[in-house]
Design an enzyme around this catalytic site. Structure first.
Site, mmCIF file in Angstrom:
data_model
loop_
_atom_site.group_PDB
_atom_site.id
_atom_site.type_symbol
_atom_site.label_atom_id
_atom_site.label_comp_id
_atom_site.label_asym_id
_atom_site.label_seq_id
_atom_site.Cartn_x
_atom_site.Cartn_y
_atom_site.Cartn_z
ATOM 1 N N GLU A 1 -10.226 2.136 1.730
ATOM 2 C CA GLU A 1 -8.740 2.511 2.011
ATOM 3 C C GLU A 1 -8.023 2.099 3.227
ATOM 4 O O GLU A 1 -7.045 1.590 3.412
ATOM 5 C CB GLU A 1 -8.340 3.747 1.491
ATOM 6 C CG GLU A 1 -8.668 4.278 0.096
ATOM 7 C CD GLU A 1 -7.765 3.455 -0.872
ATOM 8 O OE1 GLU A 1 -6.780 2.910 -0.607
ATOM 9 O OE2 GLU A 1 -8.241 3.339 -2.060
ATOM 10 N N TYR A 44 -0.597 8.670 1.946
ATOM 11 C CA TYR A 44 -1.405 7.593 0.985
ATOM 12 C C TYR A 44 -2.859 7.967 1.090
ATOM 13 O O TYR A 44 -3.750 8.087 -0.174
ATOM 14 C CB TYR A 44 -0.883 6.305 0.996
ATOM 15 C CG TYR A 44 -1.746 5.501 0.284
ATOM 16 C CD1 TYR A 44 -1.917 5.345 -1.100
ATOM 17 C CD2 TYR A 44 -3.058 4.592 1.106
ATOM 18 C CE1 TYR A 44 -2.607 4.300 -1.788
ATOM 19 C CE2 TYR A 44 -3.718 3.986 0.237
ATOM 20 C CZ TYR A 44 -3.555 3.856 -1.148
ATOM 21 O OH TYR A 44 -4.550 3.018 -1.991
ATOM 22 N N ASP A 63 1.013 3.759 -2.820
ATOM 23 C CA ASP A 63 1.104 2.516 -1.851
ATOM 24 C C ASP A 63 2.293 1.598 -2.365
ATOM 25 O O ASP A 63 2.986 1.977 -3.499
ATOM 26 C CB ASP A 63 -0.017 1.833 -1.641
ATOM 27 C CG ASP A 63 -0.696 1.441 -2.912
ATOM 28 O OD1 ASP A 63 -0.221 1.590 -3.725
ATOM 29 O OD2 ASP A 63 -1.512 0.676 -2.770
#
Length: 374
Positions: free
Chosen positions: A40, A123, A141
């Site tokens: 991520e 996020y 996102d």
């Protein structure tokens, strides 16, 4: 605000579609929260195809929380070299060290604890908690905001914090019980593969039938996003200093300061240009020579223009003129021989893998190699 029927239709059809169409990505092959966390962070502002080889190399080199926590920073930056946004790598290592020290190497499952880690925003925390631990947390996102803006016809600027908060609340409501991991990945996948920024593939979309933007003919007008300011240009003059004698075939490099932009990375010597534009090559070389004496107390003699290039950050873009140069202490009479400051090094092509460079300097040195091999 949005009908229950529309929301349930969205969630169920999206999950069914994902089971058939999801991509085989390396970080999806396990529920290891550490690997998901790495992926991520790497995927922030970087394409999936670019990230995949970096992810493989990174987890091979740092396979566990302990391995990354105890690694020298320069090794981490070298493994990150080419991905850009190097503060991501530093923040990741800082946070992983905290996980190693405070949580016995186990990535927290608690929202408050994981959100307190360096560089872990709403996020990233939502992605780790939902994908790895199946916690019903939203992971919103740009892809997700685009999908939700279109499907629910949300005509609010997605750059505003209030709009993000609204999207997070809506995304949380869409997660069916026990499906958080697949649902959030499906939502990201839809945005990446079907509900794309331009020319969305509506006819293959699993939730087209109830998409409010499509019904209103607004699928390409959404999301509403206020344009960010373009990066500010900065002129930089670079000295590609070529070694002689025992340093033949090497270049002179220096390490950046401990804090700030590209902290502690290595680079070719260069200076910010005070003038608004470039002058003649002769004047540019003279100014570069004097600036390096004034700022670095090092004597360098730029000989000829080599190339123009640029390096783009999120907020600035370096417009760079590169000059071939030799080390010269003509302007430093108090030093005999080839004196260089402590934060400078001579490095050859076979030693580059020992130092982490911003990509632009690797490009310059490789261009030098290619020209000298012709």
């Amino acid at each position: 605000m949005y009908s229950e029927e529309q929301k349930v239709y969205f969630s169920k059809n999206l999950l069914d579609w994902y089971q058939t169409h999801k991509r085989d990505l390396p970080w999806r092959r396990s529920k290891n929260p550490y690997y998901i966390w790495i992926s991520e962070v790497m995927l922030q502002q970087t394409r999936v195809d670019t990230v995949i080889p970096y992810f493989h190399r990174f987890v091979d080199q740092f396979p566990t929380v302990e391995a990354l926590a105890t690694a020298p920073e320069e090794n981490v930056l070298k493994a990150w070299e080419g991905l850009g946004y190097y503060s991501r790598a530093r923040n990741l290592q800082t946070a992983v060290r905290e996980v190693h020290e405070r949580y016995d190497g186990i990535v927290p499952q608690n929202k408050e604890e994981i959100s307190s880690l360096k560089g872990v925003g709403p996020y990233t925390s939502g992605a780790i908690l939902s994908i790895a631990y199946n916690k019903p947390e939203p992971a919103v996102d740009g892809n997700v905001m685009r999908v939700l803006s279109r499907y629910f016809l949300i005509e609010e600027d997605i750059m505003k914090p209030a709009t993000r908060t609204k999207m997070e609340k809506l995304a949380r409501e869409l997660i069916l019980e026990g499906t958080a991991s697949d649902f959030n990945q499906a939502l990201m996948e839809l945005g990446a593969m079907v509900c794309t920024p331009r020319s969305p593939h509506c006819l293959t979309c699993p939730v087209m039938a109830h998409c409010s933007a499509r019904e209103a003919g607004m699928e390409e007008a959404l999301p509403i996003k206020k344009k960010a300011k373009p990066p500010r240009p900065e002129l930089r003059a670079v000295a590609l200093v070529e070694g002689t004698g025992e340093n033949e075939g090497k270049w002179l490099i220096r390490q950046r300061p401990q804090e700030g932009l590209l902290a502690r990375m290595w680079e070719l010597p260069h200076v910010a240009w005070k003038s608004e534009g470039w002058n003649s090559d002769e004047d540019n070389r003279s100014e570069l020579r004097q600036a390096l004496v004034d700022q670095e107390q090092i004597g360098i003699e730029p000989n000829e223009w080599f190339m123009d290039t640029e390096h783009i950050f999120s907020h600035i873009v370096w417009k760079m003129k590169v000059y071939r140069a030799k080390l010269s202490n003509a302007n430093r009479p108090s030093h005999g021989g080839e004196w260089i400051p402590f934060h400078y090094r001579w490095v050859g092509p076979d030693e580059l893998d020992q130092y982490a460079f911003p990509n632009v300097f690797i490009r310059i040195m490789k261009e030098w190699q290619e020209r000298n091999e012709e």
